[in-house]
Design a protein around this motif. Structure first.
Motif, mmCIF file in Angstrom:
data_model
loop_
_atom_site.group_PDB
_atom_site.id
_atom_site.type_symbol
_atom_site.label_atom_id
_atom_site.label_comp_id
_atom_site.label_asym_id
_atom_site.label_seq_id
_atom_site.Cartn_x
_atom_site.Cartn_y
_atom_site.Cartn_z
ATOM 1 N N ALA A 170 135.220 77.228 52.939
ATOM 2 C CA ALA A 170 136.269 77.437 53.945
ATOM 3 C C ALA A 170 137.645 77.428 53.284
ATOM 4 C CB ALA A 170 136.180 76.369 55.032
ATOM 5 N N ARG A 171 137.834 76.580 52.285
ATOM 6 C CA ARG A 171 139.121 76.553 51.570
ATOM 7 C C ARG A 171 139.333 77.853 50.797
ATOM 8 N NH1 ARG A 171 137.340 71.272 50.624
ATOM 9 N NH2 ARG A 171 136.752 71.719 48.463
ATOM 10 N N PRO A 221 128.621 74.895 57.473
ATOM 11 C CA PRO A 221 129.835 74.189 57.037
ATOM 12 C C PRO A 221 131.026 75.115 56.854
ATOM 13 C CG PRO A 221 128.209 74.261 55.267
ATOM 14 C CD PRO A 221 127.530 74.732 56.497
ATOM 15 N N LEU A 222 130.776 76.370 56.466
ATOM 16 C CA LEU A 222 131.869 77.325 56.333
ATOM 17 C C LEU A 222 132.573 77.526 57.672
ATOM 18 C CD1 LEU A 222 133.463 79.681 54.934
ATOM 19 C CD2 LEU A 222 131.635 81.163 55.762
ATOM 20 N N CYS A 262 136.942 76.637 61.694
ATOM 21 C CA CYS A 262 137.369 76.209 63.030
ATOM 22 C C CYS A 262 138.257 74.974 62.944
ATOM 23 C CB CYS A 262 136.159 75.946 63.919
ATOM 24 S SG CYS A 262 135.212 77.427 64.351
ATOM 25 N N ASP A 263 137.905 74.038 62.060
ATOM 26 C CA ASP A 263 138.723 72.835 61.896
ATOM 27 C C ASP A 263 140.133 73.179 61.424
ATOM 28 O OD1 ASP A 263 136.641 71.248 62.702
ATOM 29 O OD2 ASP A 263 136.056 70.616 60.677
ATOM 30 N N MET A 264 140.268 74.288 60.690
ATOM 31 C CA MET A 264 141.585 74.711 60.213
ATOM 32 C C MET A 264 142.339 75.555 61.233
ATOM 33 S SD MET A 264 140.904 75.743 56.245
ATOM 34 C CE MET A 264 139.676 74.870 55.280
ATOM 35 N N GLY A 265 141.750 75.726 62.414
ATOM 36 C CA GLY A 265 142.450 76.424 63.483
ATOM 37 C C GLY A 265 142.136 77.897 63.617
ATOM 38 N N VAL A 268 134.534 87.882 56.051
ATOM 39 C CA VAL A 268 133.810 87.060 55.076
ATOM 40 C C VAL A 268 132.347 87.474 55.072
ATOM 41 C CG1 VAL A 268 133.295 84.721 54.302
ATOM 42 C CG2 VAL A 268 135.370 85.148 55.639
ATOM 43 N N ILE A 269 131.834 87.847 53.910
ATOM 44 C CA ILE A 269 130.413 88.176 53.766
ATOM 45 C C ILE A 269 129.696 86.930 53.264
ATOM 46 C CG2 ILE A 269 128.697 89.626 52.614
ATOM 47 C CD1 ILE A 269 130.878 91.768 52.335
#
Length: 436
Positions: free
Chosen positions: A300-301, A337-338, A343-346, A384-385
């Motif tokens: 995600a980062r 987790p991705l 989602c956690d980052m908005g 994102v693939i």
């Protein structure tokens, strides 16, 4: 031979159908009445290429049947396979053997005449000893041999793996058990399938050791991919350069977002616990588990970095949800987790997968699901693939660029070439081939 297959999950259903296709008489048993009713209607509960046709052909030929009644098929069987789930036990990572042991007790009550009881589920070393003890405790007169016969099936290629195996491992020191399992697998002899007989505990460990080694290869190349990005190397060329050494081999050297699925995560954790219980340390496997878990969260980062670090209010299109192509399996999928991290980052997340969206909705209920890749990408700030489905390997890239809000692609499977994407005007980030 007459075979009873206890459990109609991935391993049980594929194995039962393939044994029936060999010409054996197979009855698959499951406590889930709804699943059995669906199977009798020809409805297959898992996505596996070729399985629906294989099941239908053998049901039509009266070699394959499904039932909730264990007693009858076990009483008639010459071999009973235990193929029930062994999920990670909550709290400690050990394999949960409650289903295996429950099956052993029921088998003991129903078995008649000489029978080989075969554990096909992935189980810790020594489980066969306990299965035998439980059967003899419940039925001291049972004439049984308890053997281990671990499966080595890849989701998406399971039928081929069963019919053209690298090896068939049979764990028993009993001659009657060896003969029975040799007869069961005899139809493969024309393919010169290597039948390997070992002690029961050795067979149980072979399965865990094999999965741990493959997980280690994946984790190793992922760490080298991180280094490649830092030093300006190309991980795909690095992987090819080392994989052409026949001591290493090319398989499982594909950098990506980390391994998932029903086997590698739970089996590596279980192997660490087995070692701890026996006073041994598996530091390499411990590191593999930790590195893989961290890697999946870090993806995600990577997406956030491609958009300048801020995802608040951004729309992210995710292609691929299953842990690998040609399956609908969402267990331990890197997409979970991705997407949770995005989602956690908005971010607002849309997703599309050719097979797993029904399963994904249970794990990820709060995102939008789309009908195809282009509906998913329309108006997105980034694409994102995540899973390398063949449908995503030949996307209409000019069309994608036209319909996306911003031409940003984060390719976690290295499906496309950086030079091609740059030429088309994409801001392209991949794994082990850039510094993003």
């Amino acid at each position: 031979m007459r075979i009873a297959m206890i459990g109609t999950g991935y391993v049980g259903l594929v194995s039962g159908a393939c044994f029936a296709d060999f010409g054996h008489q197979v009855t698959c048993v499951d406590k889930d009445a709804g699943k059995i009713a669906a199977l009798r209607r020809g409805e297959i509960p898992i996505f596996e290429p070729g399985l629906e046709a294989l099941v239908a052909a053998n049901v039509t030929a009266s070699r394959l049947d499904f039932t909730t009644d264990l007693a009858g098929p076990v009483a008639e069987a010459e071999a009973v396979f235990i193929a029930v789930g062994t999920p990670s036990r909550r709290g400690d990572g050990h394999a949960d053997l409650s289903y295996v042991y429950a099956a052993a007790r029921e088998i003991a009550a129903s078995v008649r005449g000489f029978t080989v009881v075969v554990t096909k589920s992935t189980v810790p070393v020594g489980t066969g000893d306990e299965v035998e003890r439980l059967i003899r405790e419940a039925n001291p007169w049972a004439d049984v041999v308890v053997a281990s016969n671990p499966e080595f099936l890849r989701e998406g290629a399971a039928i081929r793996d069963f019919k053209f195996p690298d090896r068939i491992v049979v764990g028993t020191s009993e001659e009657r058990g060896r003969k029975a399992l040799g007869d069961i697998y005899r139809p493969l002899s024309l393919n010169q399938a290597p039948l390997m007989f070992t002690a029961r505990r050795t067979a149980e460990l072979i399965k865990y050791a094999a999965n741990a080694f493959l997980a280690t290869k994946i984790t190793f190349i992922n760490e080298i991919a991180d280094l490649s990005e830092k030093v300006g190397a190309d991980i795909q060329e690095v992987a090819r350069g080392i994989g052409l050494d026949n001591r290493i081999g090319t398989k499982f050297l594909h950098a990506g977002p980390g391994y998932g699925g029903s086997c590698f995560p739970k089996d590596t954790r279980a192997l660490v616990k087995i070692a701890e219980d026996h006073g041994a340390q598996l530091r390499i496997v411990e590191s593999v588990v930790t590195v893989n878990d961290n890697r999946k969260r870090a993806m995600a980062r990577k997406v956030a970095n491609a958009l300048g670090g801020n995802l608040r209010g951004k729309t992210i299109a995710v292609l691929g949800l299953a842990f690998k192509p040609d399956t609908d399996d969402m267990r331990e999928a890197p997409s979970i987790p991705l997407i949770t991290g995005l989602c956690d980052m908005g971010a607002n997340v849309r997703a599309f997968d050719p097979a797993s969206m029904k399963e994904a909705r249970r794990e990820l209920p709060d995102i939008d699901y789309c009908d195809d890749a282009y509906a998913c990408a329309e108006g997105a700030d980034a694409l994102v693939i995540v899973t390398e489905w063949v449908q995503f390997r030949a996307l209409d890239l000019p069309r994608l660029k036209r319909i996306m809000k911003r031409p940003i692609v984060v390719d976690l499977r290295n499906v496309y070439r950086p030079d091609e994407m740059a030429e088309l005007g994409f801001v392209y980030s991949s794994v082990g081939r850039d510094k993003t």
